[in-house]
Design a protein around this motif. Sequence first.
Motif, short mmCIF file in Angstrom:
data_model
loop_
_atom_site.label_atom_id
_atom_site.label_comp_id
_atom_site.label_asym_id
_atom_site.label_seq_id
_atom_site.Cartn_x
_atom_site.Cartn_y
_atom_site.Cartn_z
N GLU A 54 -11.02 53.50 -14.43
CA GLU A 54 -11.32 53.42 -13.00
C GLU A 54 -11.12 54.76 -12.30
O GLU A 54 -11.93 55.17 -11.47
CB GLU A 54 -10.46 52.34 -12.35
N SER B 201 -7.78 44.45 -8.16
CA SER B 201 -7.53 45.90 -8.12
C SER B 201 -6.92 46.35 -6.80
O SER B 201 -6.60 47.53 -6.64
CB SER B 201 -8.84 46.67 -8.36
N ILE C 242 -17.94 49.53 -14.25
CA ILE C 242 -16.52 49.55 -14.59
C ILE C 242 -16.14 48.21 -15.21
O ILE C 242 -16.56 47.15 -14.73
CB ILE C 242 -15.65 49.83 -13.35
N ARG D 265 -5.22 52.53 -10.20
CA ARG D 265 -6.40 52.46 -11.06
C ARG D 265 -6.06 52.68 -12.54
O ARG D 265 -5.14 53.43 -12.86
CB ARG D 265 -7.41 53.52 -10.62
#
Length: 295
Positions: free
Chosen positions: A186, A177, A199, A182
């Motif tokens: 997220e 990430s 998540i 995102r």
Amino acid sequence: MPAQIPHYHHDQIAENGFTVIRGFLSPQEVAQYLEASEAVVQLARDGDWPHVRTRGKQFPPWPKNFSPDIWGVSGLLHPDLGKLALPFHEVYSSDKILDVAGDILQISKDGLSMELMNMLINPLTNFGLDWHRDTIKPEVTEAEEAEQLADIGASAAGAQFNLALTEDKCLIVIPKSHNRVRTAEEREKTINGDRKEHISGQITVDLKPGDIVFYNNNILHRGEYDSSSKRITLHGSYGHVGYGKSRAKGILQHGVAEWLPRFEPETENLQMLKEKLVKLAEEFKGVDVGFALDG
């Protein structure tokens, strides 16, 4: 021809956002640094060290020490610690750890800059950190997020680590990430609600005593602190001398420039690292760099 710099850990971080080295410290080194750390933790819990991370407050500025319920101790290289700081001079400036930082930043040892050396510990009551990137605020737009992630300062200018002296299952990350915006999930869970929800794809970085994880500080991550599990983890970073400006806010917000003139390194490596940070601090002298995150 100069020797080629290894790049295994650089590649691991570029791909996944983090790299773990098992058994980085020997059992003897773990025992040595654990004893030194416990002395500083006791000093802080007793209220005799002002530079702490107070439970309930996630990011600087933290209030002066008013409670033993703390989740971190800052300034392990601070001259006011006196002899208690000397073991941290040693571990922070060892060739072993600088070699890894050099691999990650793809620069020789003399191109590294001193940054921070702190400690993460278990609070006396449970505490969780929100999902965050260290230098990008969650409220930025998707376009702003993409722009900031593309900046060299967000991707290749610093090497940040957690070096466990006890078992540590506190760091939770979203692999890969660090170099993308995102997802919808997220974005929702890092802006709204309590910002601590599960998540998709998250993993816990499980460290044993002596293990170390280096990670890109803009990987989506959070911490979960269990007060019943003893945690003592050294937490620090190094900078790439060529990209100091991009690191300035994230480093100088911790007040290191205030005591740097009095800092007397115990090792040659640490003296070299200090000189780079001194130049950065002088460049920003009198400038209010502000704080990277709120909360």
